[in-house]
Design a protein around this motif. Structure first.
Motif, PDB file in Angstrom:
ATOM      1  N   ILE A 343      32.492  13.411  85.003  1.00 25.30           N
ATOM      2  CA  ILE A 343      33.569  14.162  84.470  1.00 25.30           C
ATOM      3  C   ILE A 343      32.869  15.191  85.482  1.00 25.30           C
ATOM      4  O   ILE A 343      31.690  15.208  85.998  1.00 25.30           O
ATOM      5  CB  ILE A 343      33.655  14.784  83.918  1.00 25.30           C
ATOM      6  CG1 ILE A 343      33.055  13.924  82.443  1.00 25.30           C
ATOM      7  CG2 ILE A 343      34.380  15.520  83.413  1.00 25.30           C
ATOM      8  CD1 ILE A 343      35.003  12.843  82.506  1.00 25.30           C
ATOM      9  N   GLN A 344      33.457  15.523  86.992  1.00 23.54           N
ATOM     10  CA  GLN A 344      33.724  16.182  87.877  1.00 23.54           C
ATOM     11  C   GLN A 344      33.291  17.540  87.316  1.00 23.54           C
ATOM     12  O   GLN A 344      34.053  17.908  86.607  1.00 23.54           O
ATOM     13  CB  GLN A 344      34.635  16.245  89.233  1.00 23.54           C
ATOM     14  CG  GLN A 344      35.069  15.151  89.580  1.00 23.54           C
ATOM     15  CD  GLN A 344      35.720  15.398  91.034  1.00 23.54           C
ATOM     16  OE1 GLN A 344      36.195  16.377  91.568  1.00 23.54           O
ATOM     17  NE2 GLN A 344      36.379  14.308  91.681  1.00 23.54           N
ATOM     18  N   LEU A 345      32.486  18.682  88.063  1.00 20.06           N
ATOM     19  CA  LEU A 345      32.417  20.153  87.570  1.00 20.06           C
ATOM     20  C   LEU A 345      33.081  21.002  87.370  1.00 20.06           C
ATOM     21  O   LEU A 345      33.065  21.525  86.688  1.00 20.06           O
ATOM     22  CB  LEU A 345      30.951  20.140  88.258  1.00 20.06           C
ATOM     23  CG  LEU A 345      30.288  19.136  88.173  1.00 20.06           C
ATOM     24  CD1 LEU A 345      29.208  20.293  88.845  1.00 20.06           C
ATOM     25  CD2 LEU A 345      29.684  18.811  86.880  1.00 20.06           C
ATOM     26  N   ASN A 346      34.622  20.061  88.465  1.00 19.44           N
ATOM     27  CA  ASN A 346      35.425  21.889  88.086  1.00 19.44           C
ATOM     28  C   ASN A 346      36.416  21.445  87.463  1.00 19.44           C
ATOM     29  O   ASN A 346      37.448  21.602  87.078  1.00 19.44           O
ATOM     30  CB  ASN A 346      36.106  21.820  89.325  1.00 19.44           C
ATOM     31  CG  ASN A 346      36.685  20.380  90.047  1.00 19.44           C
ATOM     32  OD1 ASN A 346      37.140  19.312  89.291  1.00 19.44           O
ATOM     33  ND2 ASN A 346      37.370  20.053  90.881  1.00 19.44           N
ATOM     34  N   ALA A 347      36.486  19.660  86.158  1.00 19.33           N
ATOM     35  CA  ALA A 347      37.084  19.614  85.353  1.00 19.33           C
ATOM     36  C   ALA A 347      36.864  20.945  84.021  1.00 19.33           C
ATOM     37  O   ALA A 347      37.747  20.889  82.873  1.00 19.33           O
ATOM     38  CB  ALA A 347      36.666  17.921  85.077  1.00 19.33           C
ATOM     39  N   VAL A 348      35.567  21.042  83.625  1.00 13.07           N
ATOM     40  CA  VAL A 348      34.987  22.187  82.949  1.00 13.07           C
ATOM     41  C   VAL A 348      34.822  23.157  83.138  1.00 13.07           C
ATOM     42  O   VAL A 348      34.318  23.331  84.648  1.00 13.07           O
ATOM     43  CB  VAL A 348      33.976  21.107  82.432  1.00 13.07           C
ATOM     44  CG1 VAL A 348      33.610  19.810  81.991  1.00 13.07           C
ATOM     45  CG2 VAL A 348      32.563  21.473  83.286  1.00 13.07           C
ATOM     46  N   ASP A 349      34.447  24.223  82.135  1.00 17.01           N
ATOM     47  CA  ASP A 349      34.720  25.692  82.447  1.00 17.01           C
ATOM     48  C   ASP A 349      32.974  26.182  82.378  1.00 17.01           C
ATOM     49  O   ASP A 349      32.194  25.330  81.699  1.00 17.01           O
ATOM     50  CB  ASP A 349      35.706  26.707  81.409  1.00 17.01           C
ATOM     51  CG  ASP A 349      35.264  26.350  79.791  1.00 17.01           C
ATOM     52  OD1 ASP A 349      34.041  25.957  79.298  1.00 17.01           O
ATOM     53  OD2 ASP A 349      35.785  26.700  79.157  1.00 17.01           O
ATOM     54  N   GLU A 350      32.697  27.585  81.954  1.00 19.25           N
ATOM     55  CA  GLU A 350      31.249  27.460  81.783  1.00 19.25           C
ATOM     56  C   GLU A 350      30.586  27.055  80.431  1.00 19.25           C
ATOM     57  O   GLU A 350      29.801  27.339  80.510  1.00 19.25           O
ATOM     58  CB  GLU A 350      31.495  29.367  81.724  1.00 19.25           C
ATOM     59  CG  GLU A 350      31.422  30.295  80.648  1.00 19.25           C
ATOM     60  CD  GLU A 350      33.586  30.194  81.103  1.00 19.25           C
ATOM     61  OE1 GLU A 350      33.613  31.621  80.636  1.00 19.25           O
ATOM     62  OE2 GLU A 350      34.086  29.765  81.816  1.00 19.25           O
ATOM     63  N   HIS A 351      31.163  26.544  79.693  1.00 17.61           N
ATOM     64  CA  HIS A 351      30.773  26.522  78.621  1.00 17.61           C
ATOM     65  C   HIS A 351      30.784  24.392  78.302  1.00 17.61           C
ATOM     66  O   HIS A 351      30.695  24.439  77.231  1.00 17.61           O
ATOM     67  CB  HIS A 351      31.425  26.911  76.850  1.00 17.61           C
ATOM     68  CG  HIS A 351      30.959  28.338  77.414  1.00 17.61           C
ATOM     69  ND1 HIS A 351      31.970  29.582  76.826  1.00 17.61           N
ATOM     70  CD2 HIS A 351      29.922  28.783  76.982  1.00 17.61           C
ATOM     71  CE1 HIS A 351      31.692  30.314  77.049  1.00 17.61           C
ATOM     72  NE2 HIS A 351      30.432  30.967  76.966  1.00 17.61           N
ATOM     73  N   PHE A 352      31.467  24.252  79.343  1.00 21.22           N
ATOM     74  CA  PHE A 352      31.566  23.351  79.441  1.00 21.22           C
ATOM     75  C   PHE A 352      32.888  22.128  78.192  1.00 21.22           C
ATOM     76  O   PHE A 352      32.619  21.214  78.281  1.00 21.22           O
ATOM     77  CB  PHE A 352      30.685  22.632  78.907  1.00 21.22           C
ATOM     78  CG  PHE A 352      29.024  22.935  79.485  1.00 21.22           C
ATOM     79  CD1 PHE A 352      28.752  23.158  80.838  1.00 21.22           C
ATOM     80  CD2 PHE A 352      28.296  23.380  78.908  1.00 21.22           C
ATOM     81  CE1 PHE A 352      27.437  22.895  81.388  1.00 21.22           C
ATOM     82  CE2 PHE A 352      27.325  23.465  78.948  1.00 21.22           C
ATOM     83  CZ  PHE A 352      26.100  23.448  80.518  1.00 21.22           C
ATOM     84  N   GLU A 353      33.858  23.664  78.551  1.00 26.15           N
ATOM     85  CA  GLU A 353      35.081  22.937  77.689  1.00 26.15           C
ATOM     86  C   GLU A 353      36.102  22.028  78.582  1.00 26.15           C
ATOM     87  O   GLU A 353      36.296  22.585  80.363  1.00 26.15           O
ATOM     88  CB  GLU A 353      35.929  23.814  77.416  1.00 26.15           C
ATOM     89  CG  GLU A 353      37.322  23.239  76.157  1.00 26.15           C
ATOM     90  CD  GLU A 353      37.440  24.632  75.691  1.00 26.15           C
ATOM     91  OE1 GLU A 353      37.946  24.162  74.024  1.00 26.15           O
ATOM     92  OE2 GLU A 353      36.869  25.840  75.626  1.00 26.15           O
TER      93      GLU A 353
END
Length: 396
Positions: A343-353
């Motif tokens: 999963i690319q990091l830009n797909a999640v927010d600062e809480h990994f949602e």
């Protein structure tokens, strides 16, 4: 009324998340595809169970690529917090000579895993084994191989990377997220052996030989440590730490140049002085007895340098401090210690949602970050699980 939480996967990130969620607020169910949890956790313990590293938090954070992604999670639950938590569940640790952290002598990986599972039992976490997640229904429910359909208030994926398929960490879930239009990256090997086209007579003589007390560099990264000459190429912590830089070069040029400092304890001037002032007639004797190089180090110099360069003290000293070796490929995905991609990091927010799927989170190695061996991979997975647990606990 308790909120329901489904955790998909039974690795380190999933286990500490389940252990840290407030059982008064949440009903937690963990779904594991195997007959037991923590199989990759146990594999990691076979070569010496390195749980984390004892260096400062600033140094620790700098080991990760990209460094910013895990900063908050690592600050929230750092290596000291991890050791304290382990101690609280009956797993005392110690710092080894390499500054790596291990369970006290005699404590086996299965003992550590059982201690964590005991916490889950006390937390009333429901563990469902032999449950392979196969996707979503049209209404958004989770589907498993058992024909079970699950709807939860919160769902956390901790599905692992793409290496060590025997443990269940096979990366087969990637297409399921693609179908949901979630940005993913293909898996690539990290912390793996790197391919070198060794001269045949060199590898016949030196295969399996260790290169001890060296430093390796690639691009802007330098790492002290050890490596092993293999028939395939090079393995070991010194080269594992250069994985991001080597991959970058391989992608651009289909080759990468690493430079080996065969004597990092001496600067160039000191090496040159030892060579020039030696009373030994043979260069190989000077290197062995004055510079204290091993037979395999001397063998590398002989094979990679021309006779003129080898017999020239100035050029020889330069190559002892910076011997270039060409890397032409990386080890197989399944044989790598870890992987990047997922999963690319830009797909999640600062809480990994997941930004496209609210109340769905991703943690652990399934996200596209990188770290060297030495306890950093486990530390990050545990930090992410703990960080997310604190966030979810704060919501209710």
């Amino acid at each position: 009324m308790k909120k329901s939480v489904s955790i998909i996967g039974g690795g380190p990130a999933a286990l500490i998340l389940a252990a840290s969620l407030d059982c008064k607020k949440f009903k937690v169910t963990l779904y594991e595809k195997n007959k037991t949890v923590g199989r990759k956790f146990l594999v990691a313990g076979k070569g010496g169970f390195n749980l984390t590293h004892s260096e400062s938090i600033k140094e620790l954070i700098a080991r990760y690529t990209p460094t910013h992604f895990l900063r908050e999670a690592l600050n929230e639950f750092d290596n000291h917090d991890f050791r304290n938590w382990l101690d609280s569940i009956g797993v005392p640790t110690y710092v080894g000579s390499s500054k790596r952290v291990y369970p006290e002598i005699g404590i086996k990986p299965i003992t550590v895993l059982n201690a964590i599972v005991t916490v889950l039992e006390k937390q009333a976490v429901d563990i469902r084994y032999n449950h392979i997640w196969t996707g979503w229904t049209s209404k958004g429910a989770l589907v498993f191989n058992t024909a079970t359909e699950i709807e939860s208030d919160y769902t956390i994926f901790a599905l692992g990377g793409g290496s060590w398929k025997i443990t269940g960490s096979d990366g087969s879930w990637l297409d399921l997220f693609k179908k949901q239009n979630i940005p993913v990256a293909p898996f690539q090997s990290s912390n793996c052996g790197y391919l070198v086209n060794w001269p045949k007579d060199f590898i016949t003589e030196h295969e399996g030989s260790p290169l001890k007390n060296i430093a390796m560099s690639c691009l802007n990264k330098r790492q002290k440590g050890e490596a092993v000459i293999t028939h395939f190429g090079l393995e070991g912590n010194a080269i594992y730490a250069l994985s991001p830089q080597i991959r970058e070069e391989l992608q651009k040029y289909q080759k990468a140049i690493i430079c080996i400092d065969l004597k990092p304890s001496l600067n160039y001037t000191a090496v040159l002085q030892k060579i020039q002032e030696s009373t030994f007639k043979k260069t190989s004797e000077t290197l062995q007895k004055e510079v204290k190089l091993s037979p395999v180090q001397i063998g590398l110099l002989k094979k990679y340098l021309s006779k003129e360069t080898y017999l020239n003290p100035t050029l020889l000293a330069q190559n002892i401090k910076e011997l270039p070796i060409e890397i032409i490929g990386s080890g197989l995905l399944n044989e790598a210690i870890s992987t990047i991609g997922g999963i690319q990091l830009n797909a999640v927010d600062e809480h990994f949602e997941l930004k496209k799927l609210k109340r769905y989170y991703c943690i652990g190695e399934m996200l596209d970050w990188d770290a060297p061996t030495g306890g950093y991979l486990l530390q990050a997975s545990f930090s992410m699980g703990k960080y997310l647990a604190k966030h979810l606990n704060s919501l209710h």
